[in-house]
Each structure stands twice: as structure tokens, then as C-alpha cells.
Design a protein around this motif. Structure first.
Motif, PDB file in Angstrom:
ATOM      1  N   ALA A  88       0.846  -1.190   0.000  1.00  0.00           N
ATOM      2  CA  ALA A  88       0.000   0.000   0.000  1.00  0.00           C
ATOM      3  C   ALA A  88       0.881   1.239   0.000  1.00  0.00           C
ATOM      4  N   ASN A  89       0.232   2.385  -0.141  1.00  0.00           N
ATOM      5  CA  ASN A  89       0.913   3.665  -0.073  1.00  0.00           C
ATOM      6  C   ASN A  89       0.601   4.342   1.253  1.00  0.00           C
ATOM      7  N   LYS A  90       1.637   4.876   1.869  1.00  0.00           N
ATOM      8  CA  LYS A  90       1.453   5.721   3.037  1.00  0.00           C
ATOM      9  C   LYS A  90       1.403   7.146   2.497  1.00  0.00           C
ATOM     10  N   VAL A  91       0.282   7.819   2.688  1.00  0.00           N
ATOM     11  CA  VAL A  91       0.090   9.146   2.100  1.00  0.00           C
ATOM     12  C   VAL A  91       0.222  10.188   3.206  1.00  0.00           C
ATOM     13  N   ASN A  95       0.533  14.913   0.539  1.00  0.00           N
ATOM     14  CA  ASN A  95       0.162  13.941  -0.510  1.00  0.00           C
ATOM     15  C   ASN A  95       1.382  13.230  -1.096  1.00  0.00           C
ATOM     16  N   HIS A  96       2.460  13.146  -0.325  1.00  0.00           N
ATOM     17  CA  HIS A  96       3.654  12.399  -0.738  1.00  0.00           C
ATOM     18  C   HIS A  96       3.417  10.926  -0.430  1.00  0.00           C
ATOM     19  N   LYS A  97       3.567  10.074  -1.439  1.00  0.00           N
ATOM     20  CA  LYS A  97       3.258   8.651  -1.280  1.00  0.00           C
ATOM     21  C   LYS A  97       4.537   7.848  -1.069  1.00  0.00           C
ATOM     22  N   THR A  98       4.517   7.012  -0.035  1.00  0.00           N
ATOM     23  CA  THR A  98       5.637   6.147   0.294  1.00  0.00           C
ATOM     24  C   THR A  98       5.118   4.723   0.382  1.00  0.00           C
ATOM     25  N   LYS A  99       5.846   3.778  -0.196  1.00  0.00           N
ATOM     26  CA  LYS A  99       5.422   2.381  -0.165  1.00  0.00           C
ATOM     27  C   LYS A  99       5.510   1.828   1.249  1.00  0.00           C
TER      28      LYS A  99
END
Length: 151
Positions: A88-91, A95-99
Motif C-alpha cells: 500500500a501507499n502511506k500518504v 500527498n507524498h506517497k511512500t510504499k
């Protein structure tokens, strides 16, 4: 004396060979024709250079060595339901997305096994625990293909 790498051989089995280039007097016609027949790419660009190519040394073939004795590692997969980690993405607020990985809620539980008249210690997900409470341990283990006698 300068060194450079040259590819030679047929296209099916290319081999990297190390060529040693040294400055010499311009070759005679017979030497030029013999070198150009040996190496088709030697042309007038390399006039006055002597090329000596080392033999191609291939690495030893991979030999499977017996692996050292390793203790089994508990994987984060439920044996009854097959649930495993979800990508999933950690938002963030910007709104910066981190796996990230969302792991399964695995629990160690001792469950009474009626057919075996004993407790069985299992590592299972909370979803599997609810399913076992509803359908029974034997039915869920049979559906998942798990032999409870071994554990």
C-alpha cells in the motif's frame, strides 16, 4: 602499451577478451592480410598496431553447494486463509506517497482440538480464528489441507 576490451567470437557465445595494443612498424602486405583474415574488423584504422588477444577464460559453472542448516523462519502468512502482507501507499499530509506493507494480524493461539483430545498451538490470523469458531477446527484445517497431527 595500452589495453582495451574487444568482443570476439560468434554472436551466440560472445566473450570479452582483453586485447593488448602496442605500436610497431607498419606491417607488410602478407602480415596485414593474415591479421585482417584473423580479425575481420582490423582495417586501416589500426595500421601500425600489433594486436595480441589473450585466451578467453570462462567462469567456472555454478555448482550448488549444500546450504547450511537454517532454522525455519515463521512467515507472515496465515496457513488457514492464505492471507499475506498487502502493498500500500502511506500518504502524508502533503500527498507524498511512500510504499509500505500492511501485515496480517497473526496471533499465536492454543486451540482445543476435539478429535485429537488436546490443545494445538497455531499461528493464525484473526479472520481464521473467527472462521474456526464458526465452522470448527477440523473443517477449516481439512479445507486448507493442514494435517493437525504433525503439530
Amino acid at each position: 602499451m595500452a589495453t582495451s576490451g574487444l568482443l570476439s567470437g560468434n554472436p551466440a557465445s560472445l566473450c570479452f577478451r582483453r586485447a593488448v595494443l602496442s605500436r610497431t612498424a607498419p606491417p607488410r602486405a602478407s602480415a596485414a592480410s593474415s591479421s585482417s583474415t584473423e580479425l575481420g574488423f582490423v582495417t586501416s584504422q589500426l595500421t601500425g598496431l600489433r594486436i595480441s588477444v589473450d585466451r578467453c577464460v570462462f567462469p567456472q559453472p555454478y555448482r550448488a553447494t549444500p546450504a547450511p542448516l537454517l532454522l525455519p523462519v515463521a512467515r507472515r502468512i496465515c496457513p488457514f486463509t492464505g492471507k499475506k502482507a498487502n502493498k500500500a501507499n502511506k500518504v502524508s499530509f502533503s500527498n507524498h506517497k511512500t510504499k509500505k506493507l500492511q501485515f496480517v494480524n497473526l496471533q499465536y493461539k492454543k486451540i482445543w482440538w476435539e478429535a485429537g483430545k488436546r490443545y494445538v498451538k497455531l499461528r493464525l490470523s484473526t479472520k481464521a480464528l473467527k472462521t474456526i469458531e464458526k465452522n470448527g477446527l477440523d473443517a477449516v484445517a481439512k479445507k486448507a489441507g493442514i494435517d493437525l497431527r504433525k503439530e
